[in-house]
Design a protein around this motif. Structure first.
Motif, PDB file in Angstrom:
ATOM      1  N   ARG A   1     118.490 -64.052  36.945  1.00 30.45           N
ATOM      2  CA  ARG A   1     119.820 -63.857  37.536  1.00 30.45           C
ATOM      3  C   ARG A   1     120.804 -64.934  37.088  1.00 30.45           C
ATOM      4  O   ARG A   1     121.971 -64.649  36.837  1.00 30.45           O
TER       5      ARG A   1
ATOM      6  N   GLU B   1     122.077 -64.205  33.643  1.00 30.26           N
ATOM      7  CA  GLU B   1     123.073 -63.127  33.555  1.00 30.26           C
ATOM      8  C   GLU B   1     124.483 -63.625  33.849  1.00 30.26           C
ATOM      9  O   GLU B   1     125.466 -62.978  33.457  1.00 30.26           O
TER      10      GLU B   1
ATOM     11  N   ALA C   1     123.350 -66.654  46.204  1.00 26.35           N
ATOM     12  CA  ALA C   1     122.284 -66.251  45.289  1.00 26.35           C
ATOM     13  C   ALA C   1     121.032 -67.105  45.446  1.00 26.35           C
ATOM     14  O   ALA C   1     119.907 -66.588  45.422  1.00 26.35           O
TER      15      ALA C   1
END
Length: 949
Positions: free
Chosen positions: A439, A442, A449
């Motif tokens: 993640r 990205e 998060a």
């Protein structure tokens, strides 16, 4: 250029840095680069901190507590007055946004390197900052003014709609902020947030804002000249946070639409220009990733921790700009309103905290610190830094930049892999795992998060430590005997090597040595372990586990190792993949007396965290156990193989002394340790009445190097020198334990009986090779035959002798076990010419670098050669030494570098008195230097009074 008129004395422009840690180091480095003088302040706890050493002058401003040191405005201004400082840089945190401090600097005629006091004041309270933002048309989240009652808060939340966030009006750094999803959560938070704000910022004022679920934290770096011009230096994405605390920052913000990016810049510039903002500042926004809309958050009227990433993409020194502006030079006079940004930069913050224990702060000694080469690291800690519990846990920042984000992430992974901090817990592994997280790769991280990120610790928590549990590896720290560093390593090296092989490790991988009792450990990662050596009755989650067998441990399980109540003194615990601690002088072994190696250079303590290495292959270890014949046999009545020498009869001992030494069942004394094992038994009758020039007792000789495992007669008491023992000494050693038998010393416990038997060099070599084969294959037997024992020899222990020649003294070769050769030069006299000869041979042999020679240790009139008898035979070693010795010049022609060192001498200080008292109590109360060292020196030097000493 800074105009000369800006300073009272342009040649001595002085800046005081009113901060600590990495930001103080960063500012001082800039000050030096600008050709200015830097003054540091420090608390008593920071006396040895890096920023103190970097400064031209440094002054202590109080005790460790920040309120009594780094926040003491009067003391700081007194230092500024005393040093003639023209300006003060507050860095970030501490006094950097303190209006009172900024005003006090102004009144004292010292430039405050930052905004004007009124600018700090107007942006310091979030409600006032929101009012200015509203006036300038900057988007705001739906929210409230200051709340006066609980009822007003409940009503406002109902109108705005949950979730909401309750915020302290003052302060920053994520303190005094709490998300509330329901009325009951808001009711509970209202009082607690107010109390927190009051204690941290002196104001209990709070307000509400709408909470954005998928929010990104975007901040814009601005710099104003105080006259209306404000430059924008791009934005930073600071969304990778835990509990509102930034962990990773980068610029530019990935995935942000360009139109929104420029709109954000313009709002920030407009807001700062509205108050004629001066110096560096940051306008922070929340960006709704779902709606692609940003909202004003707050203004930080100071330098930010993450300013470095902006510097990397704009090629601007923000600290330098701040100093120039404060001293009268406008750095942005010719700059555009928005500076161009090149490439991508990312910063990670390294904290002293344990991510596995809810980010609990850690403190203690950093035994090894290294930063990645060729990238920027802003830091204040180095190897040997003591991290105290008094301050913010930020230790360092690692920053990288590259042409693209993808390249920067790759560079950051490599940089973090090359970063090392050992001795205390840090978030370094946590950062490595985040950066490797799909993640994060990205881009577009949100502030929530990390709440979904699963950290996988590869650690062991020490819940209790045992009597003396240390990290050791095999063969230990070899090759430094000539500078007095012992090998350390496991005392029972055979058990240690076998256990490592059992779990699939190389035989030397680091594990635990446990003396008499073991630790209680919680494993935070699944792994395979094995226990052996002395039986200590270990349990895993309360269930007994077998020794000498592989044991699969799952994350969360607790291993409790008990006490060695039967045979042996030391148990061993190894883990597949080993224990990760830094190498120190080529080894991970702990040397407690030297305070280095292992975990913090000491035995384990409660609360320590051990790091697991990566297991070999796929990490899978099949269940297995050692065959009984391969397991070392422990006993209370030991037979240990030795070789005759280096010192024998009739030079030092009588033949009957050697027969007594070999025929006695010696008892292990209770005062025994890794440095040496004392033995109780009869006294030698000795072949001489005293040690001649070397001392009063017949055991005394001029200092020579000791072999590992040698039997050292310190007076009439023999001591087996251990792996942490001394490298040099002035006592004779009649026998030395051979390599294949040395492991037995690790299992000797007080009260055990020891008998020595003699082996030849050939037999010792064969036994060592046989044990090596068993360790390599885990097959065969470790019970070596004793049929190879030999009778007490009648010779002196000398294996070769070179006669005295013109210009060259006699040389005597003495074997010291199967791994050491002791060379002695000339008669038993203190002769400086002999010491020169020793040095000449030492230097020539060192240059020759004979294969198989491990190290060389010179003594007063001797030189010891430590060699690997599996590679180099004793006969061949002597031949090569002879060839070298013959090619040397005469002693009187030898030249060596020299120097004079003056040291204070303390003959009767407190430590000397303690040492004598300890010797009287534990060793020999009749020793000639007891009970008075002064009286001893007087007597042996023939002086009339102690005053003459």
């Amino acid at each position: 250029m800074i105009p000369p008129s800006a300073f009272p004395n342009p040649d001595l422009a002085t800046i005081l840095v009113a901060n600590r840690g990495e930001i103080a180091c960063r500012i001082l480095a800039t000050i030096r680069a600008m050709g200015l003088r830097g003054v540091a302040i420090y608390s008593e706890a920071d006396r040895d901190a890096r920023h103190v050493a970097m400064a031209d002058e440094a002054y202590c401003v109080g005790p460790p507590a920040v309120a009594e040191s780094y926040l003491d405005i009067d003391r700081i201004l007194e230092v500024a007055r005393r040093t003639g400082s023209q300006a003060i840089h507050p860095g970030y945190g501490l006094l950097s946004e303190n209006v009172t401090f900024a005003q006090a600097c102004q009144e004292a005629g010292v430039a405050f390197i930052g905004p004007r006091p009124e600018q700090i004041d107007c942006f310091g309270l979030k409600d006032r900052a929101r009012a200015i933002a509203r006036e300038q048309g900057v988007p705001l989240l739906e929210g409230t003014e200051l709340l006066r009652t609980e009822g007003a808060a409940f009503a406002a939340a109902g109108r705005i709609g949950y979730p909401v966030i309750l915020k302290a009006a003052a302060g920053g750094g994520g303190i005094g902020m709490q998300r509330c999803d329901t009325l009951s959560e808001l009711r509970e938070a209202y009082a607690s947030v107010g109390r927190l704000a009051e204690s941290n910022f002196g104001s209990a004022d709070v307000f509400l804002e709408k909470f954005i679920v998928n929010a990104r934290h975007i901040e814009v770096q601005v710099f104003g000249d105080g006259e209306g011009k404000v430059c924008v230096l791009g934005e930073r994405d600071c969304s990778t946070q835990r509990r509102n605390q930034k962990v990773i920052e980068e610029t530019p913000a990935p995935g942000l639409p360009q139109a929104k990016r420029e709109e954000c810049w313009e709002c920030a510039r407009r807001l700062a220009a509205a108050v004629d903002y001066r110096s560096a500042g940051t306008v922070e926004f929340l960006y709704d990733a779902d709606e692609e809309q940003f909202y004003f958050l707050e203004v930080n009227t100071r330098l930010q921790v993450e300013h470095g990433v902006t510097e990397m993409v704009t090629h601007v020194d923000l600290v330098g700009w701040m100093i120039r502006l404060a001293l009268g030079d406008n750095p942005i006079a010719e700059e555009p309103l928005s500076l161009p940004v090149e490439g991508h930069a990312i910063e990670v913050r390294i904290y002293a905290e344990d991510p596995h224990k809810d980010f609990q702060p850690s403190s203690g000694l950093l035994t090894q610190v290294s930063y990645p080469p060729e990238v920027r690291s802003d830091y204040w800690v180095e190897s040997g830094t003591e991290v105290t519990p008094f301050y913010d846990p930020l230790l360092a920042k690692v920053l990288v930049n590259a042409g693209t984000r993808e390249e920067a992430v790759g560079k950051l992974k490599q940089a973090l892999a090359q970063t090392e901090m050992a001795g205390i817990e840090t978030n370094l592994l946590y950062l490595r795992q985040i950066v490797a997280w799909e993640r994060f790769g990205e881009g577009g991280m949100t502030t929530r998060a990390l709440g979904e990120f699963h950290f996988e610790p590869a650690t062991i928590d020490v819940l209790s430590a045992g009597i003396q549990t240390t990290i050791q590896d095999y063969p230990g720290r070899v090759g430094y005997w000539n500078v007095g560093v012992p090998p350390s390593g496991p005392m029972d090296s055979l058990s240690f090597r076998l256990l490592n092989r059992l779990v699939g490790n190389e035989e030397g991988v680091a594990g635990l040595e446990m003396t008499m009792s073991g630790p209680t450990l919680r494993f935070n990662r699944a792994c395979c372990i094995a226990l052996g050596g002395a039986e200590m009755g270990a349990t895993l989650d309360g269930q007994a586990v077998e020794s000498w067998s592989t044991i699969a441990v799952t994350a969360g399980q607790i291993l409790a190792v008990g006490t060695a109540e039967g045979l042996g003194a030391r148990g061993y615990l190894v883990v597949s993949g080993g224990l990760e601690v830094p190498e120190y002088l080529g080894s991970r072994s702990t040397f407690i007396l030297g305070q280095f190696g292992g975990h913090g250079g000491r035995a384990l303590r409660v609360g320590d965290v051990l790091h697991l290495g990566s297991p070999p292959g796929d990490g899978a270890v099949p269940p297995s156990s050692l065959a009984p014949a391969v397991i070392p046999v422990l006993t209370h009545e030991w037979e240990i193989g030795v070789m005759y020498g280096p010192h024998g009869a009739p030079d030092f001992f009588k033949v009957e002394d050697l027969e007594m030494i070999l025929g006695t069942a010696w008892e292990v004394h209770h005062h025994s340790a890794r440095t040496g094992l004392r033995l109780v038994g009869p006294k030698p009758s000795w072949a001489r009445s005293d040690g001649g020039e070397a001392g009063l007792h017949p055991s005394n000789i001029h200092d020579n190097a000791y072999a590992f495992g040698t039997l050292d007669f310190t007076g009439d008491m023999p001591v087996i020198l251990g792996p942490d023992g001394p490298s040099l000494g002035g006592f004779v050693c009649p026998v030395t334990i051979v390599q294949s038998e040395l492991w037995k010393t690790g299992q000797l416990r007080p009260g055990d009986k020891v008998r020595f038997f003699l082996l030849s060099q050939e037999a010792a070599n064969q036994r060592e090779k046989a044990l090596d084969a068993v360790v390599a294959s885990l097959e065969g037997t470790v019970a070596l035959s004793t049929e190879s024992r030999i009778q007490v020899p009648t010779h002196s222990g000398v294996v070769k002798e070179l006669p005295q020649e013109e210009g060259a003294p006699q040389v005597v070769f003495r074997a010291a076990g199967d791994r050491f050769l002791l060379m002695e030069f000339g008669p038993l006299e203190l002769d400086l010419a002999l010491r020169f000869k020793v040095q000449a041979v030492f230097e020539r042999l060192r240059r020759e670098a004979i294969e198989g020679v491990i190290d060389l240790t010179p003594g007063i009139r001797s030189l010891q050669v430590h060699y690997d008898s599996r590679v180099l035979s004793l006969e061949r070693l002597i031949e090569q030494i002879e060839a070298v010795e013959e090619g040397l010049t005469k002693t009187e022609e030898v030249e060596v570098p020299s120097r004079i060192v003056h040291l204070p001498l303390a003959w009767d200080d407190e430590e000397t008195q303690k040492a004598i008292q300890k010797y009287v109590t534990t060793v020999n109360p009749e020793a000639p230097w007891c009970p008075s060292n002064i009286e001893f020196i007087r007597r042996i030097n023939g002086l009339a009074t102690q005053e003459e000493v």
